[in-house]
Write a protein that holds these residues in place. Structure first.
Motif, PDB file in Angstrom:
ATOM      1  N   CYS A  21      25.113 103.974 102.833  1.00  0.00           N
ATOM      2  CA  CYS A  21      24.746 104.195 104.235  1.00  0.00           C
ATOM      3  C   CYS A  21      24.518 102.879 104.976  1.00  0.00           C
ATOM      4  O   CYS A  21      24.930 102.736 106.145  1.00  0.00           O
ATOM      5  CB  CYS A  21      23.487 105.053 104.321  1.00  0.00           C
ATOM      6  N   ILE A  22      23.887 101.916 104.314  1.00  0.00           N
ATOM      7  CA  ILE A  22      23.656 100.626 104.964  1.00  0.00           C
ATOM      8  C   ILE A  22      24.981  99.928 105.261  1.00  0.00           C
ATOM      9  O   ILE A  22      25.179  99.357 106.339  1.00  0.00           O
ATOM     10  CB  ILE A  22      22.746  99.744 104.093  1.00  0.00           C
ATOM     11  N   GLY A  23      25.907  99.976 104.292  1.00  0.00           N
ATOM     12  CA  GLY A  23      27.222  99.396 104.538  1.00  0.00           C
ATOM     13  C   GLY A  23      27.921 100.071 105.699  1.00  0.00           C
ATOM     14  O   GLY A  23      28.557  99.412 106.534  1.00  0.00           O
ATOM     15  N   THR A  24      27.803 101.398 105.784  1.00  0.00           N
ATOM     16  CA  THR A  24      28.428 102.137 106.884  1.00  0.00           C
ATOM     17  C   THR A  24      27.801 101.769 108.220  1.00  0.00           C
ATOM     18  O   THR A  24      28.509 101.602 109.223  1.00  0.00           O
ATOM     19  CB  THR A  24      28.276 103.655 106.647  1.00  0.00           C
ATOM     20  N   ALA A  25      26.487 101.621 108.251  1.00  0.00           N
ATOM     21  CA  ALA A  25      25.791 101.358 109.515  1.00  0.00           C
ATOM     22  C   ALA A  25      25.987  99.943 110.020  1.00  0.00           C
ATOM     23  O   ALA A  25      26.066  99.718 111.233  1.00  0.00           O
ATOM     24  CB  ALA A  25      24.299 101.653 109.345  1.00  0.00           C
ATOM     25  N   LEU A  26      26.076  98.970 109.097  1.00  0.00           N
ATOM     26  CA  LEU A  26      26.026  97.570 109.517  1.00  0.00           C
ATOM     27  C   LEU A  26      27.366  96.852 109.514  1.00  0.00           C
ATOM     28  O   LEU A  26      27.488  95.781 110.111  1.00  0.00           O
ATOM     29  CB  LEU A  26      25.047  96.791 108.627  1.00  0.00           C
ATOM     30  N   PHE A  27      28.378  97.402 108.838  1.00  0.00           N
ATOM     31  CA  PHE A  27      29.633  96.662 108.707  1.00  0.00           C
ATOM     32  C   PHE A  27      30.261  96.384 110.068  1.00  0.00           C
ATOM     33  O   PHE A  27      30.853  95.328 110.290  1.00  0.00           O
ATOM     34  CB  PHE A  27      30.612  97.445 107.830  1.00  0.00           C
ATOM     35  N   GLY A  28      30.123  97.341 110.999  1.00  0.00           N
ATOM     36  CA  GLY A  28      30.721  97.159 112.315  1.00  0.00           C
ATOM     37  C   GLY A  28      29.954  96.209 113.208  1.00  0.00           C
ATOM     38  O   GLY A  28      30.458  95.802 114.267  1.00  0.00           O
ATOM     39  N   MET A  29      28.720  95.821 112.782  1.00  0.00           N
ATOM     40  CA  MET A  29      27.898  94.973 113.639  1.00  0.00           C
ATOM     41  C   MET A  29      28.580  93.653 113.941  1.00  0.00           C
ATOM     42  O   MET A  29      28.660  93.223 115.099  1.00  0.00           O
ATOM     43  CB  MET A  29      26.544  94.724 112.981  1.00  0.00           C
ATOM     44  N   PHE A  30      29.071  92.983 112.887  1.00  0.00           N
ATOM     45  CA  PHE A  30      29.713  91.693 113.099  1.00  0.00           C
ATOM     46  C   PHE A  30      30.941  91.829 114.002  1.00  0.00           C
ATOM     47  O   PHE A  30      31.195  90.983 114.853  1.00  0.00           O
ATOM     48  CB  PHE A  30      30.114  91.081 111.758  1.00  0.00           C
ATOM     49  N   PHE A  31      31.699  92.911 113.804  1.00  0.00           N
ATOM     50  CA  PHE A  31      32.904  93.111 114.617  1.00  0.00           C
ATOM     51  C   PHE A  31      32.541  93.303 116.087  1.00  0.00           C
ATOM     52  O   PHE A  31      33.089  92.631 116.972  1.00  0.00           O
ATOM     53  CB  PHE A  31      33.670  94.327 114.089  1.00  0.00           C
ATOM     54  N   PHE A  32      31.607  94.212 116.360  1.00  0.00           N
ATOM     55  CA  PHE A  32      31.247  94.516 117.750  1.00  0.00           C
ATOM     56  C   PHE A  32      30.592  93.318 118.443  1.00  0.00           C
ATOM     57  O   PHE A  32      30.963  92.958 119.557  1.00  0.00           O
ATOM     58  CB  PHE A  32      30.294  95.716 117.802  1.00  0.00           C
ATOM     59  N   ILE A  33      29.604  92.723 117.780  1.00  0.00           N
ATOM     60  CA  ILE A  33      28.861  91.645 118.423  1.00  0.00           C
ATOM     61  C   ILE A  33      29.734  90.398 118.582  1.00  0.00           C
ATOM     62  O   ILE A  33      29.635  89.679 119.589  1.00  0.00           O
ATOM     63  CB  ILE A  33      27.584  91.324 117.636  1.00  0.00           C
ATOM     64  N   THR A  34      30.596  90.130 117.606  1.00  0.00           N
ATOM     65  CA  THR A  34      31.502  88.985 117.734  1.00  0.00           C
ATOM     66  C   THR A  34      32.424  89.152 118.933  1.00  0.00           C
ATOM     67  O   THR A  34      32.608  88.221 119.735  1.00  0.00           O
ATOM     68  CB  THR A  34      32.342  88.823 116.455  1.00  0.00           C
ATOM     69  N   LEU A  35      32.996  90.334 119.071  1.00  0.00           N
ATOM     70  CA  LEU A  35      33.892  90.588 120.201  1.00  0.00           C
ATOM     71  C   LEU A  35      33.125  90.522 121.519  1.00  0.00           C
ATOM     72  O   LEU A  35      33.629  89.996 122.526  1.00  0.00           O
ATOM     73  CB  LEU A  35      34.561  91.950 120.040  1.00  0.00           C
ATOM     74  N   PHE A  36      31.901  91.035 121.538  1.00  0.00           N
ATOM     75  CA  PHE A  36      31.093  90.993 122.749  1.00  0.00           C
ATOM     76  C   PHE A  36      30.786  89.544 123.140  1.00  0.00           C
ATOM     77  O   PHE A  36      30.888  89.167 124.320  1.00  0.00           O
ATOM     78  CB  PHE A  36      29.792  91.765 122.533  1.00  0.00           C
ATOM     79  N   MET A  37      30.402  88.726 122.164  1.00  0.00           N
ATOM     80  CA  MET A  37      30.082  87.330 122.457  1.00  0.00           C
ATOM     81  C   MET A  37      31.290  86.582 123.021  1.00  0.00           C
ATOM     82  O   MET A  37      31.182  85.833 123.997  1.00  0.00           O
ATOM     83  CB  MET A  37      29.594  86.624 121.191  1.00  0.00           C
ATOM     84  N   GLN A  38      32.456  86.782 122.404  1.00  0.00           N
ATOM     85  CA  GLN A  38      33.617  86.008 122.805  1.00  0.00           C
ATOM     86  C   GLN A  38      34.273  86.548 124.070  1.00  0.00           C
ATOM     87  O   GLN A  38      34.840  85.775 124.849  1.00  0.00           O
ATOM     88  CB  GLN A  38      34.630  85.967 121.650  1.00  0.00           C
ATOM     89  N   THR A  39      34.200  87.861 124.304  1.00  0.00           N
ATOM     90  CA  THR A  39      34.858  88.441 125.463  1.00  0.00           C
ATOM     91  C   THR A  39      33.951  88.476 126.686  1.00  0.00           C
ATOM     92  O   THR A  39      34.349  88.064 127.777  1.00  0.00           O
ATOM     93  CB  THR A  39      35.341  89.872 125.146  1.00  0.00           C
ATOM     94  N   VAL A  40      32.740  88.968 126.506  1.00  0.00           N
ATOM     95  CA  VAL A  40      31.829  89.143 127.645  1.00  0.00           C
ATOM     96  C   VAL A  40      31.042  87.865 127.932  1.00  0.00           C
ATOM     97  O   VAL A  40      30.940  87.426 129.085  1.00  0.00           O
ATOM     98  CB  VAL A  40      30.877  90.324 127.399  1.00  0.00           C
ATOM     99  N   LEU A  41      30.483  87.259 126.879  1.00  0.00           N
ATOM    100  CA  LEU A  41      29.691  86.051 127.082  1.00  0.00           C
ATOM    101  C   LEU A  41      30.540  84.787 127.130  1.00  0.00           C
ATOM    102  O   LEU A  41      30.038  83.729 127.513  1.00  0.00           O
ATOM    103  CB  LEU A  41      28.641  85.922 125.966  1.00  0.00           C
ATOM    104  N   GLY A  42      31.808  84.879 126.708  1.00  0.00           N
ATOM    105  CA  GLY A  42      32.709  83.732 126.771  1.00  0.00           C
ATOM    106  C   GLY A  42      32.455  82.677 125.721  1.00  0.00           C
ATOM    107  O   GLY A  42      32.820  81.510 125.916  1.00  0.00           O
ATOM    108  N   TYR A  43      31.893  83.053 124.575  1.00  0.00           N
ATOM    109  CA  TYR A  43      31.611  82.083 123.521  1.00  0.00           C
ATOM    110  C   TYR A  43      32.902  81.676 122.810  1.00  0.00           C
ATOM    111  O   TYR A  43      33.813  82.482 122.633  1.00  0.00           O
ATOM    112  CB  TYR A  43      30.653  82.665 122.490  1.00  0.00           C
TER     113      TYR A  43
END
Length: 564
Positions: free
Chosen positions: A311-333
Motif C-alpha cells: 500500500c505504501i508503494g502504491t500511495a507514494l510511487f506517483g509522488m516523485f512523478f507528480f511533484i517533479t512535473l509540477f516543479m518543472q512545468t508550473v514552477l519552472g524549475y
C-alpha cells in the motif's frame, strides 16, 4: 559516500548478544573484539547500504536524462517509456528468484554476482549507440537489481544479530532506500547537465566494482542450503509479476487524457498475469522445494507488513512523478533545481530512519509503524491541497518533510517485522517479498494514480476551454481556432487540479495501509530487542543444538496465523 547518520550505524555497535531466535542469531554472530564490538560491522553495513543506494538511485537518476537519451538515440515518445519499463519489468519479475537463489547458493556469493551483473550492464548501456542496445542493457540492469535488493536485505540478518545491531543496520538500509530516489534526481541533473546522459549509467560501474570487491572481505557468507530452484514456481511467479508490471505500466492514462485500460495488449497481459499468479500458490503447495514457502505468509505480522509495504508503494510511487512535473512545468524549475528541492526529503528520511532504529527497543514496532503511516497519510493529504499558485516553501516543503519522516519511521520496523522469526534459510525470499510489494505497489500506483490525475487534467482543460469559449462568444470576440495551444494559465490550473485528485486517492490508500497495520501488527516490543533469556529461565541445551534450533525456527515460521 558519507558516513551513516548519527545513531544509524556511525557509532560503534553494541556487543552482539545471543539471539532469541537461534537460527538467525547464529548466522549473525561473527567474531568480536575484546571490547565486545565487531569493528568490521560498520564496513559491512557500508557495503550493504552502498549496494542498496545504487539500486534505488537507478530508479530516478535515469528519469532526468530521458530527454537527452531521446535526442541522442531517436526514441519515440512511447519507445522512451521502455527505458524505464525495461528495468522495472525484469526487476519486479525476478525478485523472488533472486531471493531464493541467495538462500540456496549463498547470499554473499549471489550478492556479488548481482553487483557485477548490474555494473556490467551499466557499462554497456553507457556505450549504447542504438535503442535496442540501451533497452537490453536496462533489462539486464533490472535483473542485477533483482538479485542485489533481496540479498542485501537478507545479508543484514546474516551479519547483524537481533537487537541494537540489526535495528541500526535496518535504519541505515531504510535511509538509503528512502533517500536514494531524491538523491538520484539531483545527481542525475548534475551529471546530465555537466557531463553527459551516459554518465547516469557509468556512475554505477565504480560503485558496483568497489562494493563487489569489498563484500567477500567484510560480509559473512550464509550457509548453502540443499535444494533446487522451483522451476515451475519460478516461471509462474516471474512471468506473473513481470506481466502485471508491464500491463499496469502500459494501462495508465497519458497526459493527452487517453486511457489505455481497454487496449488489447493491456487486457491480455493483465489476464495472463492473473492466471499465472493464481497458479503460483497451487504449484507451491505441491512443490518439495517451493520458491515461496507458504509458511512465510502464515504469520499475521509478516503478512501484514507485506500488505502495508504494498500500500505504501502504491500511495507514494506517483509522488516523485507528480511533484517533479509540477516543479518543472508550473514552477519552472530546472533539473538541478528540482533535485535540490528534493534534498529535504532525503534528509527527513535519513534522520527519521536513524530515530526509528533507536526507538524500536523503547516503544516497539507497532507504535512506530502506526505513527509513520499516519504521517505519510497527512503528507499525501497536504499534497492534495496543491494549487497552481503554490510556492515551494508554502505548499511543498511541509508535506515533503512530513512524508519523508513518516516513511523513515515506518520502513525500519516494517523490515524488522517482515524478517522476524524467519528461519535463516528463508530470509532471502522473505526479504524479496518486501521488494516485490514495493515494485508491484509502485506499478499499481503509477497506473492508478496516473489514470486518475491525467483524466482530471483532461477534464479540467475541456471545462475551462468551454467556459473561455462561452465568455468569448458572449463578448463578441473570435473563438479560438481548432488546434490552438491551450493557454498556459489553463494548463497550469488543470495540472494542479489533476495532481491534487491523484493525491486524494493516495491519501485513501495510505489510510488503508494504516487500517491494515492496526489490525495485523502485534509484535511485542520485547521480541525485537534480541535479549537473551534470563539465566534461571534458560533451558539446558542438549548436545544436538543445531538440529533442535533448526526445528524450532521452522516451527516458529510455520506457526498458523491468529485468524486461522
Amino acid at each position: 559516500m558519507t558516513s551513516p547518520a548519527p545513531g544509524a550505524g556511525s557509532a560503534p555497535f553494541a556487543p552482539i548478544t545471543r539471539s532469541a531466535h537461534p537460527e538467525t542469531g547464529r548466522a549473525a554472530a561473527p567474531s568480536t573484539t575484546a571490547g565486545g564490538a565487531n569493528p568490521r560491522l560498520g564496513v559491512a553495513l557500508l557495503v550493504i547500504a552502498s549496494a542498496q543506494l545504487m539500486v534505488v538511485l537507478d530508479g530516478t537518476i535515469v528519469n532526468v536524462a530521458l530527454p537527452h537519451m531521446q535526442r541522442a538515440l531517436g526514441f519515440s515518445g512511447t519507445g522512451l517509456e521502455w527505458v524505464v519499463n525495461a528495468y522495472a519489468v525484469t526487476f519486479g519479475g525476478l525478485l523472488l528468484l533472486g531471493g531464493r537463489a541467495g538462500d540456496i547458493l549463498g547470499r554473499r556469493r549471489v550478492f556479488v554476482f548481482g553487483l557485477l551483473l548490474f555494473s556490467g550492464a551499466s557499462l554497456l548501456g553507457g556505450f549504447a549507440t542504438s535503442q535496442w542496445w540501451l533497452l537490453t542493457a536496462r533489462a539486464v540492469q533490472g535483473a542485477g537489481g533483482a538479485v542485489i535488493a533481496p540479498t542485501a536485505l537478507a545479508l543484514i540478518t546474516t551479519n547483524f544479530a537481533e537487537g541494537a545491531p540489526r535495528n541500526r543496520a535496518f535504519g541505515v538500509y531504510a535511509a538509503m532506500s528512502g533517500a536514494g530516489a531524491a538523491v538520484g534526481l539531483l545527481l542525475g541533473g548534475l551529471l546530465t547537465t555537466y557531463a553527459s546522459w551516459r554518465w547516469v549509467l557509468f556512475v554505477n560501474v565504480p560503485i558496483g566494482i568497489l562494493v563487489a570487491a569489498a563484500a567477500p572481505r567484510v560480509l559473512a557468507e550464509s550457509r548453502r542450503r540443499p535444494g533446487r530452484i522451483d522451476l515451475a514456481g519460478g516461471v509462474t511467479a516471474t512471468g506473473g509479476v513481470a506481466l502485471l508490471v508491464y500491463g499496469l505500466s502500459k494501462a495508465a492514462t497519458g497526459s493527452d487524457g487517453v486511457s489505455h485500460w481497454g487496449d488489447a495488449q493491456v487486457l491480455a497481459s493483465l489476464a495472463a498475469a492473473v492466471v499465472l499468479l493464481v497458479s503460483f500458490p497451487l504449484i507451491e503447495m505441491r512443490s518439495s522445494h517451493p520458491l515461496l514457502p507458504l509458511r512465510l505468509l502464515a504469520d499475521r505480522n509478516r503478512s501484514g507488513a507485506y500488505l502495508v509495504m504494498l500500500c505504501i508503494g502504491t500511495a507514494l510511487f506517483g509522488m516523485f512523478f507528480f511533484i517533479t512535473l509540477f516543479m518543472q512545468t508550473v514552477l519552472g524549475y530546472s533539473a538541478i533545481q528540482t533535485g535540490i528541492a528534493y534534498l529535504p526529503f532525503a534528509v527527513g528520511t535519513v534522520l527519521s530512519s536513524a530515530l526509528a532504529s533507536q526507538l524500536i527497543p523503547r516503544v516497539g514496532a507497532r507504535a512506530l509503524i502506526l505513527t509513520g503511516i499516519t504521517a505519510v497519510t497527512g503528507g499525501t493529504f497536504w499534497f492534495s491541497r496543491l494549487t497552481e499558485h503554490a510556492g515551494y516553501a508554502g505548499q511543498l516543503l511541509g508535506p515533503i518533510l512530513l512524508t519523508s519522516c513518516g516513511l523513515g519511521l515506518a520502513f525500519v520496523p516494517l523490515s524488522l517485522v517482515a524478517l522476524h522469526k524467519v528461519a535463516e534459510q528463508d530470509s532471502g525470499v522473505a526479504a524479496s517479498m518486501l521488494n516485490v510489494g514495493q515494485q508491484v505497489g509502485g506499478a499499481i500506483g503509477l497506473a492508478l494514480l496516473g489514470t486518475v490525475a491525467w483524466t482530471a487534467v483532461a477534464d479540467s482543460i475541456k471545462t475551462q476551454a468551454a467556459h473561455a469559449a462561452a465568455a468569448a462568444a458572449k463578448a463578441g470576440q473570435p473563438l479560438p481556432k481548432p488546434g490552438t495551444p491551450v493557454p498556459v494559465s489553463i494548463y497550469h490550473h488543470a495540472l494542479a487540479a489533476g495532481f491534487s485528485r491523484g493525491f486524494v486517492v493516495s491519501t485513501g490508500i495510505a489510510l488503508l495501509a494504516l487500517l491494515i497495520a492496526a489490525a495485523t501488527i502485534r509484535v511485542r516490543r520485547q521480541e525485537l530487542t534480541g535479549a537473551a533469556p534470563a539465566p534461571q529461565e534458560a533451558a539446558p541445551q542438549p548436545a544436538t543444538v543445531p538440529q533442535h534450533e533448526d526445528r524450532a525456527a521452522l516451527a516458529a515460521a510455520a506457526r498458523p496465523c491468529r485468524f486461522c
